[in-house]
Design a protein around this motif. Structure first.
Motif, PDB file in Angstrom:
ATOM      1  N   ASP A 215       0.419  -0.756  -0.377  1.00 34.95           N
ATOM      2  CA  ASP A 215       0.082   0.116   0.118  1.00 34.95           C
ATOM      3  C   ASP A 215       0.939   1.119   0.112  1.00 34.95           C
ATOM      4  O   ASP A 215       1.961   1.116   0.697  1.00 34.95           O
ATOM      5  CB  ASP A 215      -1.155  -0.277   1.195  1.00 34.95           C
ATOM      6  CG  ASP A 215      -2.227   1.344   0.551  1.00 34.95           C
ATOM      7  OD1 ASP A 215      -2.349   0.882   0.100  1.00 34.95           O
ATOM      8  OD2 ASP A 215      -2.427   1.488   1.803  1.00 34.95           O
ATOM      9  N   GLY A 216       0.484   2.107  -0.650  1.00 38.78           N
ATOM     10  CA  GLY A 216       0.591   3.603  -1.265  1.00 38.78           C
ATOM     11  C   GLY A 216       2.368   3.219  -1.085  1.00 38.78           C
ATOM     12  O   GLY A 216       3.079   4.533  -1.578  1.00 38.78           O
ATOM     13  N   MET A 217       2.479   2.536  -2.056  1.00 38.97           N
ATOM     14  CA  MET A 217       3.951   2.256  -2.995  1.00 38.97           C
ATOM     15  C   MET A 217       4.215   2.291  -4.602  1.00 38.97           C
ATOM     16  O   MET A 217       2.931   1.740  -5.062  1.00 38.97           O
ATOM     17  CB  MET A 217       4.593   0.488  -1.925  1.00 38.97           C
ATOM     18  CG  MET A 217       5.508   1.073  -1.193  1.00 38.97           C
ATOM     19  SD  MET A 217       6.304   0.131  -0.296  1.00 38.97           S
ATOM     20  CE  MET A 217       7.823  -0.176  -1.040  1.00 38.97           C
ATOM     21  N   GLY A 218       4.956   2.316  -5.685  1.00 39.83           N
ATOM     22  CA  GLY A 218       4.669   1.737  -7.308  1.00 39.83           C
ATOM     23  C   GLY A 218       5.430   1.080  -6.848  1.00 39.83           C
ATOM     24  O   GLY A 218       5.610  -0.049  -6.366  1.00 39.83           O
ATOM     25  N   SER A 219       6.537   0.869  -7.726  1.00 44.11           N
ATOM     26  CA  SER A 219       7.342  -0.297  -8.064  1.00 44.11           C
ATOM     27  C   SER A 219       8.149  -1.501  -6.757  1.00 44.11           C
ATOM     28  O   SER A 219       8.328  -2.568  -7.803  1.00 44.11           O
ATOM     29  CB  SER A 219       8.401  -0.096  -9.749  1.00 44.11           C
ATOM     30  OG  SER A 219       9.104   1.654  -9.337  1.00 44.11           O
ATOM     31  N   GLU A 220       8.251   0.400  -6.334  1.00 42.93           N
ATOM     32  CA  GLU A 220       9.549  -0.410  -5.160  1.00 42.93           C
ATOM     33  C   GLU A 220       8.147  -1.826  -4.907  1.00 42.93           C
ATOM     34  O   GLU A 220       9.098  -2.160  -3.518  1.00 42.93           O
ATOM     35  CB  GLU A 220       9.515   0.832  -3.968  1.00 42.93           C
ATOM     36  CG  GLU A 220      10.789   1.279  -4.375  1.00 42.93           C
ATOM     37  CD  GLU A 220       9.650   2.587  -5.214  1.00 42.93           C
ATOM     38  OE1 GLU A 220      10.587   3.895  -5.910  1.00 42.93           O
ATOM     39  OE2 GLU A 220       9.123   2.699  -5.642  1.00 42.93           O
ATOM     40  N   GLY A 221       7.125  -1.592  -4.359  1.00 41.07           N
ATOM     41  CA  GLY A 221       6.426  -2.507  -3.747  1.00 41.07           C
ATOM     42  C   GLY A 221       5.391  -2.879  -4.591  1.00 41.07           C
ATOM     43  O   GLY A 221       4.720  -4.118  -4.254  1.00 41.07           O
ATOM     44  N   ALA A 222       5.872  -3.138  -5.553  1.00 45.60           N
ATOM     45  CA  ALA A 222       4.569  -4.179  -6.719  1.00 45.60           C
ATOM     46  C   ALA A 222       5.677  -5.433  -6.689  1.00 45.60           C
ATOM     47  O   ALA A 222       6.637  -6.106  -7.628  1.00 45.60           O
ATOM     48  CB  ALA A 222       5.040  -3.776  -8.059  1.00 45.60           C
ATOM     49  N   ASP A 223       5.424  -6.689  -6.209  1.00 48.47           N
ATOM     50  CA  ASP A 223       6.538  -7.716  -6.704  1.00 48.47           C
ATOM     51  C   ASP A 223       4.992  -8.954  -6.752  1.00 48.47           C
ATOM     52  O   ASP A 223       5.556 -10.150  -6.459  1.00 48.47           O
ATOM     53  CB  ASP A 223       6.635  -8.281  -5.097  1.00 48.47           C
ATOM     54  CG  ASP A 223       7.893  -7.285  -4.920  1.00 48.47           C
ATOM     55  OD1 ASP A 223       8.561  -6.914  -5.569  1.00 48.47           O
ATOM     56  OD2 ASP A 223       7.897  -6.408  -3.684  1.00 48.47           O
ATOM     57  N   GLY A 224       4.159  -8.812  -7.771  1.00 48.58           N
ATOM     58  CA  GLY A 224       3.440  -9.961  -7.821  1.00 48.58           C
ATOM     59  C   GLY A 224       3.198 -10.046  -9.525  1.00 48.58           C
ATOM     60  O   GLY A 224       2.453 -11.234  -9.633  1.00 48.58           O
ATOM     61  N   ASN A 225       3.910  -9.838  -9.846  1.00 47.44           N
ATOM     62  CA  ASN A 225       3.920  -9.885 -11.302  1.00 47.44           C
ATOM     63  C   ASN A 225       5.803 -10.282 -12.026  1.00 47.44           C
ATOM     64  O   ASN A 225       5.935  -9.010 -12.339  1.00 47.44           O
ATOM     65  CB  ASN A 225       3.377  -9.053 -12.374  1.00 47.44           C
ATOM     66  CG  ASN A 225       1.405  -9.128 -12.147  1.00 47.44           C
ATOM     67  OD1 ASN A 225       0.979 -10.995 -11.967  1.00 47.44           O
ATOM     68  ND2 ASN A 225       0.589  -8.010 -12.644  1.00 47.44           N
TER      69      ASN A 225
END
Length: 387
Positions: free
Chosen positions: A66-76
């Protein structure tokens, strides 16, 4: 021992009454009226509704922080359309604040994992919403293998001039991966204990082997009716265990779903419904779908697809389905026992029964009343949230 006393128990096990629930060693120890309180911690929950912790059968909590961009996107992992070796447990951040928000809303179990960019995305996990490490939070891993039909794989790889660019290619890629896993299994069986004959270890095929051997269900992302039917067709070809997730246009083909459930034992997971029609395959999105399925005798779970719908609004989704004609009990079941059953964890969670995990949500009003608040949440018998 902890006793919640004088609550309005919605057990999701066929009983509703005013009474008590006793918790000991992380499990539900007793249910009934006027339970003995000697040597027990007692909390009076008079006037409150007490129900099993809410279960989300499909989401991505902890994978897109939550509240993050690519730094916290680890699903794909958008580099290969076939990645069965990926494990959700390696990407979840237990300190994502969405876990605490979910817990504060009475959601105690989430089935979370990779997104739908890939034809085969990787392994899902069932986690509790309280804890400071994935190991402590995990209820069951792996719980399913993710697969996806429809627009998402086409968009991700078609835009890079790679395969799949059509629904035909998506289906073919899935079939080939399943066939390769079958062949890998045959070679392992033929080799038996002879290391000279064993094939080179293949992490991806090894993960998929559990799917083709019916040890692990395939969790299939499918919105449009034609994609739902393709998913059913391929699952039948390979004799797979599977769930139809999203199932947005499933209400348009209920007879096919009925037959699939009867013949193949498929599970139905509906949602997210509280969202915009952000792509073409959602053009028939409707909150009337749960009522249609219910009227046809089709058991289903409801999901958030968090972060598409924030996890804490799963009860709101169920309530909106009630507004469109779904009975209250059916709505509550869709986010408790049905959700647990469809993903295979109903032996642990989803209802208030002796011996099950003491995951309990206490609301100061009916849980489908949007004004009600969850005032107490227990996870594994411990207070995880309290107002």
């Amino acid at each position: 021992m902890l006793i919640l006393k004088n609550g309005r128990l919605l057990t999701m096990a066929g009983q509703e009454y005013e009474g008590d629930i006793a918790v000991e060693n992380g499990k539900i120890a007793a249910l009934g009226r006027n339970l003995p309180t000697e040597n027990a911690e007692v909390r009076d929950v008079s006037g409150c509704y007490v129900l099993p912790g809410i279960v989300d059968a499909h989401c991505h909590i902890g994978m897109w922080e939550d509240g993050m961009g690519s730094e916290g996107a680890d699903g794909n992992e958008c580099t290969n359309p076939v990645t069965p070796e990926l494990r959700a447990i390696d990407a979840i951040n237990p300190f994502d604040p969405c876990f605490a928000e979910a817990c504060a809303a009475g959601v105690t179990t989430c089935v979370t994992g990779p997104g739908s960019a890939n034809v085969i995305g990787g392994q899902f996990v069932a986690v509790k919403t309280a804890g400071d490490s994935v190991e402590d939070m995990t209820l069951r891993f792996p719980i399913a293998m993710k697969a996806a039909f429809g627009e998402n794989p086409k968009r991700v790889y078609g835009s890079s001039d790679k395969t799949p660019q059509t629904r035909m290619a998506t289906a073919a890629i899935l079939r080939k991966a399943l066939l390769d896993a079958q062949e890998y299994g045959r070679k392992l069986d033929a080799a038996k204990d002879d290391p000279e004959k064993r094939p080179a270890r293949d992490f991806g095929k090894e993960a998929l082997l559990a799917v083709v051997r019916r040890e692990l269900p395939l969790k299939i992302h499918c919105h449009r009716a034609d994609d739902i039917l393709t998913a059913i067709r391929i699952a039948k070809e390979f004799n797979l265990r599977f769930t139809l997730d999203h199932c947005t246009e499933g209400y348009l083909i209920p007879e096919h779903l009925q037959r699939t459930i009867a013949e193949q034992g498929a599970g139905i997971i509906v949602g997210p419904l509280l969202s915009e029609r952000s792509k073409i395959e959602l053009r028939n999105l409707s909150f009337k779908a749960p009522k249609v399925l219910y009227d046809k005798g089709i058991e289903f779970a409801m999901m958030t697809d968090h972060p598409v719908i924030p996890e804490q609004y799963l009860p709101v989704c169920a309530a909106l389905a009630v507004r469109e004609g779904l009975p209250e009990e059916a709505a509550l079941r869709s986010i408790t026992i049905n959700a647990a059953r469809v993903v295979g964890i109903d032996d642990r969670v989803g209802s208030l029964e002796v011996g099950k995990d003491a995951d309990i949500a206490v609301f100061n009003g009916h849980p489908l009343d949007f004004r009600a608040r969850c005032v107490l949440t227990l996870v594994n018998g411990k207070v995880a949230h309290e107002e």
